[in-house]
Design an enzyme around this catalytic site. Sequence first.
Site, short mmCIF file in Angstrom:
data_model
loop_
_atom_site.label_atom_id
_atom_site.label_comp_id
_atom_site.label_asym_id
_atom_site.label_seq_id
_atom_site.Cartn_x
_atom_site.Cartn_y
_atom_site.Cartn_z
N GLU A 89 9.59 -3.70 10.36
CA GLU A 89 9.98 -2.42 9.76
C GLU A 89 10.54 -1.46 10.81
O GLU A 89 9.90 -1.22 11.86
CB GLU A 89 8.76 -1.79 9.06
CG GLU A 89 9.10 -0.45 8.41
CD GLU A 89 8.11 0.01 7.36
OE1 GLU A 89 7.15 -0.72 7.06
OE2 GLU A 89 8.31 1.13 6.84
N ASP A 147 0.85 -1.20 0.00
CA ASP A 147 0.00 0.00 0.00
C ASP A 147 0.88 1.25 0.00
O ASP A 147 0.38 2.38 -0.05
CB ASP A 147 -1.02 -0.01 1.14
CG ASP A 147 -0.38 0.08 2.51
OD1 ASP A 147 0.86 -0.05 2.62
OD2 ASP A 147 -1.12 0.28 3.50
N SER A 148 2.21 1.06 -0.01
CA SER A 148 3.12 2.17 -0.24
C SER A 148 2.82 2.84 -1.59
O SER A 148 3.28 3.95 -1.85
CB SER A 148 4.58 1.68 -0.22
OG SER A 148 4.74 0.55 -1.06
N ASP A 154 -1.20 -6.32 -0.21
CA ASP A 154 -1.28 -5.60 1.07
C ASP A 154 -2.73 -5.24 1.36
O ASP A 154 -3.44 -4.74 0.47
CB ASP A 154 -0.46 -4.30 0.94
CG ASP A 154 0.31 -3.98 2.21
OD1 ASP A 154 0.13 -4.68 3.22
OD2 ASP A 154 1.11 -3.03 2.16
N LYS A 213 -1.00 -9.32 3.32
CA LYS A 213 -0.23 -8.78 4.45
C LYS A 213 -1.10 -7.78 5.20
O LYS A 213 -1.84 -7.01 4.59
CB LYS A 213 1.04 -8.08 3.95
CG LYS A 213 1.85 -7.44 5.09
CD LYS A 213 3.18 -6.91 4.63
CE LYS A 213 3.12 -5.53 3.98
NZ LYS A 213 2.57 -4.47 4.86
O1 KIV Z 1 3.51 -1.06 1.60
C1 KIV Z 1 4.66 -1.48 1.53
O2 KIV Z 1 5.36 -1.35 0.52
C2 KIV Z 1 5.19 -2.18 2.69
C3 KIV Z 1 6.66 -2.45 2.72
C4 KIV Z 1 7.38 -1.20 3.00
C5 KIV Z 1 6.99 -3.53 3.67
O3 KIV Z 1 4.46 -2.49 3.59
#
Ligand code: KIV
Length: 262
Positions: free
Chosen positions: A179, A42-43, A81, A110
């Site tokens: 993290e 979700d980044s 995510d 995740k």
């Molecule tokens: O959203 C994402 O890219 C993440 C990573 C930074 C682990 O959760």
Amino acid sequence: MTILEVQQYKRERKKLVVVTAYDALFAGIVEQAGIRVILVGDSLGVVVQGKANTLSVTMEDMLYHTKLVAGAAPRALVIGDMPFMSYQVSTEEAVRNAGRLLQAGAAAVKLEGGAVMADRVKAMTSLGIPVVGHLGMTPQSVHSLGGYKVQGKVEDHAAKLLDDARALEAAGAFALVLEAIPAELARRVTQALSISTIGIGAGPHCDGQVLVLYDLLGLFDTFVPKFVKTYAHLKTDALQALSRYKEEVEQGRFPSDSESYH
Ligand code: KIV
């Protein structure tokens, strides 16, 4: 790549390499590079959508990007995510949304949070939805954490993180993202668990490593945390290419005869 292979990596102490991707083009490049686990993070709210944090990312956004990545990287283990508010409200909603990510092509989901999420993780895993946990600096809690700060620096917090990790393992998670925590704490968690730890800003002792693709390629430079290593400078290359293109069009040097039909 399968979940069973991820578990085997832990047993054989082989490092798991994970990177994020959000579209078909980059997912194909990542797979071609031999990277076998892709996180549709979700980044994307920050690096693709240009927002200040990940909180506004929706299930629809995640489904769209997961479909693109899974379609272009059929051999990789794609982890979708779960965005903010897709799993917090109830176990039922969490399971339904996790199932939608699998229908979009992810092989696992995740979610962020520790023991408080154990019932969600247990419900998902008992229904055949593989889950990766996420502890430490959890971006969806940016406001309650008071910003993007290293977590687990004092012993109380470190002990709580270790308990959370054990709760996620007991609930059936097959891996755990750690993290922005001290390397020594990541080592303790990694040694205490039989599931894989995947570090990002968690030092060298984790079972694997994940980075945001645009960070490692040098495309995103608005905010570069200490833990990022930049392996290429694609933003600089893009800027040079675009200014050469602009100059050549303005000066009448492009298109030339060789780029023209006759
Ligand atoms: O959203 C994402 O890219 C993440 C990573 C930074 C682990 O959760």
